[in-house]
Motif scaffolding. Structure first.
Motif, PDB file in Angstrom:
ATOM      1  N   THR A 282       0.858  -1.183   0.000  1.00 12.21           N
ATOM      2  CA  THR A 282       0.000   0.000   0.000  1.00 12.21           C
ATOM      3  C   THR A 282       0.892   1.231   0.000  1.00 12.21           C
ATOM      4  N   VAL A 283       0.679   2.114  -0.972  1.00 11.66           N
ATOM      5  CA  VAL A 283       1.467   3.335  -1.121  1.00 11.66           C
ATOM      6  C   VAL A 283       0.565   4.522  -0.822  1.00 11.66           C
ATOM      7  N   VAL A 284       0.965   5.319   0.171  1.00 11.75           N
ATOM      8  CA  VAL A 284       0.145   6.463   0.596  1.00 11.75           C
ATOM      9  C   VAL A 284       0.768   7.754   0.067  1.00 11.75           C
ATOM     10  N   PRO A 285       0.081   8.486  -0.805  1.00  9.79           N
ATOM     11  CA  PRO A 285       0.622   9.749  -1.321  1.00  9.79           C
ATOM     12  C   PRO A 285       0.565  10.853  -0.261  1.00  9.79           C
ATOM     13  N   ARG A 286       1.238  11.959  -0.541  1.00 10.14           N
ATOM     14  CA  ARG A 286       1.221  13.102   0.363  1.00 10.14           C
ATOM     15  C   ARG A 286       0.041  14.033   0.095  1.00 10.14           C
ATOM     16  N   HIS A 287      -0.560  13.936  -1.091  1.00 12.80           N
ATOM     17  CA  HIS A 287      -1.627  14.852  -1.471  1.00 12.80           C
ATOM     18  C   HIS A 287      -2.972  14.127  -1.529  1.00 12.80           C
ATOM     19  N   PRO A 288      -4.074  14.892  -1.504  1.00 18.84           N
ATOM     20  CA  PRO A 288      -5.405  14.279  -1.654  1.00 18.84           C
ATOM     21  C   PRO A 288      -5.531  13.588  -3.006  1.00 18.84           C
ATOM     22  N   PRO A 289      -6.442  12.652  -3.119  1.00 19.06           N
ATOM     23  CA  PRO A 289      -6.530  11.824  -4.333  1.00 19.06           C
ATOM     24  C   PRO A 289      -6.833  12.591  -5.607  1.00 19.06           C
ATOM     25  N   GLN A 290      -7.487  13.762  -5.529  1.00 20.42           N
ATOM     26  CA  GLN A 290      -7.853  14.484  -6.738  1.00 20.42           C
ATOM     27  C   GLN A 290      -6.761  15.426  -7.233  1.00 20.42           C
ATOM     28  N   GLU A 291      -5.657  15.533  -6.478  1.00 18.54           N
ATOM     29  CA  GLU A 291      -4.585  16.446  -6.880  1.00 18.54           C
ATOM     30  C   GLU A 291      -3.730  15.820  -7.987  1.00 18.54           C
ATOM     31  N   PRO A 292      -3.199  16.649  -8.890  1.00 16.62           N
ATOM     32  CA  PRO A 292      -2.416  16.099 -10.019  1.00 16.62           C
ATOM     33  C   PRO A 292      -1.143  15.393  -9.578  1.00 16.62           C
ATOM     34  N   GLU A 293      -0.579  15.748  -8.408  1.00 25.07           N
ATOM     35  CA  GLU A 293       0.638  15.083  -7.943  1.00 25.07           C
ATOM     36  C   GLU A 293       0.437  13.578  -7.755  1.00 25.07           C
ATOM     37  N   VAL A 294      -0.788  13.194  -7.361  1.00 28.03           N
ATOM     38  CA  VAL A 294      -1.072  11.764  -7.171  1.00 28.03           C
ATOM     39  C   VAL A 294      -1.101  11.056  -8.522  1.00 28.03           C
ATOM     40  N   GLY A 295      -1.689  11.700  -9.507  1.00 27.42           N
ATOM     41  CA  GLY A 295      -1.687  11.119 -10.845  1.00 27.42           C
ATOM     42  C   GLY A 295      -0.289  10.984 -11.407  1.00 27.42           C
ATOM     43  N   ASP A 296       0.565  11.985 -11.144  1.00 26.23           N
ATOM     44  CA  ASP A 296       1.961  11.898 -11.605  1.00 26.23           C
ATOM     45  C   ASP A 296       2.676  10.730 -10.933  1.00 26.23           C
ATOM     46  N   LEU A 297       2.416  10.528  -9.637  1.00 24.58           N
ATOM     47  CA  LEU A 297       3.023   9.395  -8.935  1.00 24.58           C
ATOM     48  C   LEU A 297       2.582   8.076  -9.557  1.00 24.58           C
ATOM     49  N   LEU A 298       1.310   7.981  -9.871  1.00 21.85           N
ATOM     50  CA  LEU A 298       0.784   6.761 -10.490  1.00 21.85           C
ATOM     51  C   LEU A 298       1.543   6.442 -11.777  1.00 21.85           C
ATOM     52  N   HIS A 299       1.748   7.452 -12.606  1.00 15.93           N
ATOM     53  CA  HIS A 299       2.440   7.211 -13.878  1.00 15.93           C
ATOM     54  C   HIS A 299       3.916   6.898 -13.661  1.00 15.93           C
ATOM     55  N   ARG A 300       4.540   7.497 -12.634  1.00 16.85           N
ATOM     56  CA  ARG A 300       5.946   7.170 -12.364  1.00 16.85           C
ATOM     57  C   ARG A 300       6.095   5.711 -11.948  1.00 16.85           C
ATOM     58  N   ILE A 301       5.149   5.218 -11.140  1.00 17.26           N
ATOM     59  CA  ILE A 301       5.222   3.814 -10.722  1.00 17.26           C
ATOM     60  C   ILE A 301       5.064   2.900 -11.935  1.00 17.26           C
ATOM     61  N   ARG A 302       4.114   3.216 -12.781  1.00 15.39           N
ATOM     62  CA  ARG A 302       3.853   2.348 -13.936  1.00 15.39           C
ATOM     63  C   ARG A 302       4.967   2.432 -14.978  1.00 15.39           C
ATOM     64  N   ASP A 303       5.493   3.631 -15.201  1.00 18.69           N
ATOM     65  CA  ASP A 303       6.436   3.822 -16.306  1.00 18.69           C
ATOM     66  C   ASP A 303       7.894   3.662 -15.897  1.00 18.69           C
ATOM     67  N   ASP A 304       8.217   3.973 -14.628  1.00 21.26           N
ATOM     68  CA  ASP A 304       9.623   3.992 -14.225  1.00 21.26           C
ATOM     69  C   ASP A 304       9.924   3.029 -13.077  1.00 21.26           C
ATOM     70  N   LEU A 305       9.315   3.261 -11.908  1.00 24.74           N
ATOM     71  CA  LEU A 305       9.668   2.494 -10.717  1.00 24.74           C
ATOM     72  C   LEU A 305       9.357   1.016 -10.876  1.00 24.74           C
ATOM     73  N   GLY A 306       8.205   0.695 -11.434  1.00 28.53           N
ATOM     74  CA  GLY A 306       7.832  -0.706 -11.618  1.00 28.53           C
ATOM     75  C   GLY A 306       8.762  -1.434 -12.560  1.00 28.53           C
ATOM     76  N   PRO A 307       8.962  -0.943 -13.793  1.00 31.15           N
ATOM     77  CA  PRO A 307       9.874  -1.632 -14.723  1.00 31.15           C
ATOM     78  C   PRO A 307      11.314  -1.699 -14.227  1.00 31.15           C
ATOM     79  N   GLN A 308      11.764  -0.671 -13.466  1.00 20.09           N
ATOM     80  CA  GLN A 308      13.123  -0.712 -12.943  1.00 20.09           C
ATOM     81  C   GLN A 308      13.288  -1.807 -11.889  1.00 20.09           C
TER      82      GLN A 308
END
Length: 737
Positions: free
Chosen positions: A474-500
């Motif tokens: 379970t990964v807990v972001p620092r911002h509320p779910p509707q903020e764009p920072e959470v969406g950016d984190l989601l894409h970083r996990i899928r595109d960078d952190l996960g494949p690495q």
């Protein structure tokens, strides 16, 4: 088609009891089948093929607790800590009560290790209640039982709030009599329009009969399709509004032909051949547009489309079969029980209708005289209304957007303040790991990478399957779910952190959870919306060309519908996203526009805009075929339809707005969007832009294709639209200067 409808109308009028009896039998049978074999509406939404769906499916296969129906309990001590003896005793008593409730599998103790989550100061905690049944099998009173159990802790001075699936189930939207408000308002409008209680009540009775059959079909369809719980309310909203409008058009024409002295069977036949023809094509366009939602490939959105299409189809069939039978039974008694000054119907027709016609004549003259100015002004207003659309932000309102007095909202606020806003919608990371020792190394890389990300507040220790092949964090972001920072984190996990962490070919990292689901839904809607729009436009064009055999008319109708929809979307964004007048629709703060709303509204609004377009064009076409004068046809068509279109639009508007007070953001958005679109369509589009454009196009509008009756009659006027020989009353206003 007119001949078939004329024959159908006469047949039902001559044998009314057969038709009425058949309708009653069909509706009763459908209701019986729906009650006995119909399916249940769902609250579980899926986006097949998406990364979030794969994450959910994988987690549920390997970690059964992920798929369990649950409710979160948020505890807070008003004084002291939760571990104080009195507070701990109150918590224990509540949990003992909950564990004895039906279908409860477990209730975690927030004060025990592994039983929940306790804040650092010991004042606030979160625990979970799990149930043994699926959500659709769980009775709604489960939420009430939780609230009753919590009262003893509240009496002891604790704050206890709930959130989760079970609580949301109890908060499912209900019409709460909204349809009754809409029916009452529609009856008042019909009384003003008809001046007769019988004539006013007839469209409502017919629409309700069709609505009953449509609702039964929706219940039956639920046995094989994923139809969301909000779909029946949307279907009732559309079916009631469209059904009353369709019946209104037919009743108006029937009374007109009675006033001309036709026998009742002939009047019914002619009414169905004219107004019924428009109803058939308009209804078919609405149904075709709504069924375009199936092209999204998203089950719950397609289910909403099917529910709405079934209901509109039944109300349309009622207007084309049941209503003619009742009109044939009533005859001149359709004007019975008059309201107001009791003058004969013919006297009313000779005075009130004449005055109204004169006013519309003057308006049509003015629009035709200044056709370019009115067309340009109308387009400018529509474009201004569309401006907010360019700041559209898609998303899904969460518990923080629910009414402030709801327990979900209070739980959301407590969790945000005490644990951090990210705990209201954490990300669920599920990893398929490589074989052997590489699995531990990959999991370490993944955990360390996530913990190092600046947007991540917390990463929980991973849970692993017995063979170690699958892990869940379970990964807990620092911002509320509707903020764009959470969406950016989601894409970083899928595109960078996960494949690495887990190289391709050795495993896969998936991200699920509410935020991931919303992002995937947005992407799916964005990818499939153009295809749905193209399909809806093509279907509407085919139907309009089949009806009028004039491609330019079909193009004009499509462009005007797009302008109307754009303006409605702009107003929707201004109200819900910008917060302009938000208190008027019952929301406490701005919310994003739900991903499914633009797609659903486009399909519905495009179909509804065709209702008035077809009805008005039918009247213009009849006059154009008779005289060959496009300006005269425009004036006569506007004069003959303006009053009934205005009444029909008023009915639709009050019906749609009557659903806005329902405490559901989806219903509010749909109700406001539909009402605004109807108002825009009947004022700016239908009374200004459409007649101005018809005056500009002249004969070119009716230049046809294909076989059959010629669409472009033998010329009776030179190129400047002025008839070669005409009475002064037929002068072209553009030349009368």
């Amino acid at each position: 088609m007119e001949r078939i409808l004329d024959t159908l109308g006469r047949a039902t009028a001559r044998h009314p009891w057969r038709t009425i009896g058949a309708w009653l039998l069909v509706v009763v049978a459908l209701l019986g089948i729906g009650g006995a074999a119909g399916g249940e509406f769902v609250n579980e939404y899926r986006v097949p093929g998406s990364d979030s769906q794969d994450a959910t499916d994988l987690a549920q296969r390997h970690f059964p607790e992920v798929g369990a129906v649950s409710a979160d309990v948020v505890w807070q001590a008003d004084s002291g800590t939760l571990r104080d003896p009195a507070n701990a005793e109150a918590i224990g008593a509540v949990l003992d009560d909950i564990r004895r409730q039906p279908d409860v599998r477990s209730a975690g103790d927030p004060l025990a290790d592994g039983g929940g989550m306790l804040s650092d100061d010991g004042r606030t905690a979160i625990s979970t209640v799990e149930y043994a049944k699926d959500l659709r099998d769980l009775p709604p009173e489960a939420a009430d039982l939780l609230q009753q159990a919590a009262e003893q802790a509240r009496d002891a001075g604790l704050t206890v709030e709930f959130r989760g699936q079970v609580i949301d189930l109890a908060a499912e939207p209900e019409t709460s009599g909204a349809e009754l408000i809409g029916i009452a308002a529609a009856l008042v409008i019909l009384l003003i329009a008809f001046g007769s209680l019988v004539a006013a009540g007839l469209p409502i009775v017919v629409a309700l009969t069709g609505l009953a059959g449509g609702t039964a079909l929706v219940m039956i369809a639920g046995a094989g399709l994923d139809i969301p719980s909000v779909a029946p309310i949307v279907a009732i909203m559309l079916g009631l509004g469209a059904g009353v409008d369709y019946a209104l058009f037919v009743v108006t024409r029937f009374r007109h032909y009675l006033d001309q002295g036709l026998p009742k069977a002939d009047a019914v036949g002619r009414a169905l051949a004219t107004a019924g023809h428009a109803v058939l094509f308009a209804g078919a366009t609405v149904v075709a547009a709504i069924l375009g939602l199936l092209l999204t490939g998203i089950p719950f959105i397609g289910g909403m489309g099917v529910a709405a299409a079934l209901t509109v189809t039944m109300t349309m069939c009622a207007a084309l079969t049941l209503l003619p039978a009742v009109l044939g039974l009533l005859g001149h008694r359709v004007n019975a029980v008059r309201i107001g000054r009791r003058r004969p119907a013919t006297a009313n027709a000779a005075t009130g209708q004449a005055a109204t016609a004169a006013r519309w004549d003057r308006w049509a003259e003015r629009v035709a005289r200044h056709r370019y100015g009115y067309a340009g002004g109308a387009i400018l207003v529509l474009l201004v209304l569309t401006i907010p659309l360019f700041s559209l932000r898609l998303g899904t309102p969460d518990d923080g957007n629910s009414p402030e007095d709801w327990t979900q909202h209070k739980a959301y606020e407590i969790v945000s303040e005490e644990f951090g806003p990210g705990w209201n919608a954490p990300l669920m990371v599920v990893a398929e790991l490589p074989d052997g020792n590489a699995a531990d190394q990959a999991l370490t890389r993944l955990t360390d990478g996530l913990a190092a990300d600046p947007e991540v507040a917390t990463v929980t220790p991973p849970a692993r399957t017995g063979d170690g092949g699958v892990a869940m964090l379970t990964v807990v972001p620092r911002h509320p779910p509707q903020e764009p920072e959470v969406g950016d984190l989601l894409h970083r996990i899928r595109d960078d952190l996960g494949p690495q962490a887990v190289p391709a070919g050795q495993g896969q990292v998936y991200v699920g959870g509410t935020t991931a689901f919303i992002t995937d839904l947005d992407d799916a809607v964005g990818a499939r919306l153009p295809w749905m729009v193209a399909a809806v436009l093509a279907a509407a064009a085919v139907l309009l060309i089949a009806m009028f055999r004039a491609p330019l008319i079909a193009l004009k109708a499509a462009l005007m519908a797009m302008l109307s929809i754009g303006a409605a979307f702009g107003v929707l964004v201004a109200i819900f996203q910008w917060g302009w007048g938000q208190s008027l629709v019952g929301i406490d703060e701005p919310v994003p526009i739900l991903s499914m709303v633009p797609m659903l509204l486009f399909a519905v609004l495009f179909g509804l805009s065709m209702d008035y377009e077809v009805f008005m064009l039918t009247a213009i076409k009849e006059e154009y075929d008779r005289t060959g004068d496009p300006l005269h046809a425009m004036r006569e068509g506007l004069r003959g339809t303006a009053r009934v279109i205005t009444a029909a639009a008023a009915i639709m508007t009050v019906v749609f707005l009557s659903f806005v007070p329902i405490n559901d953001t989806v219903i509010k958005m749909i109700g406001v969007g539909l009402a605004v679109a109807v108002i825009v369509d009947v004022t700016i589009i239908r009374l200004v832009l459409a007649p101005a454009v018809m005056a500009i196009l002249g004969h070119a509008a009716w230049r046809g294709i294909g076989r059959g009756r010629r669409t472009d009659p033998a010329p009776t006027a030179p190129a400047d639209d002025r008839p070669a020989a005409r009475r002064p009353a037929e002068r072209d206003p553009a030349q009368a200067r």
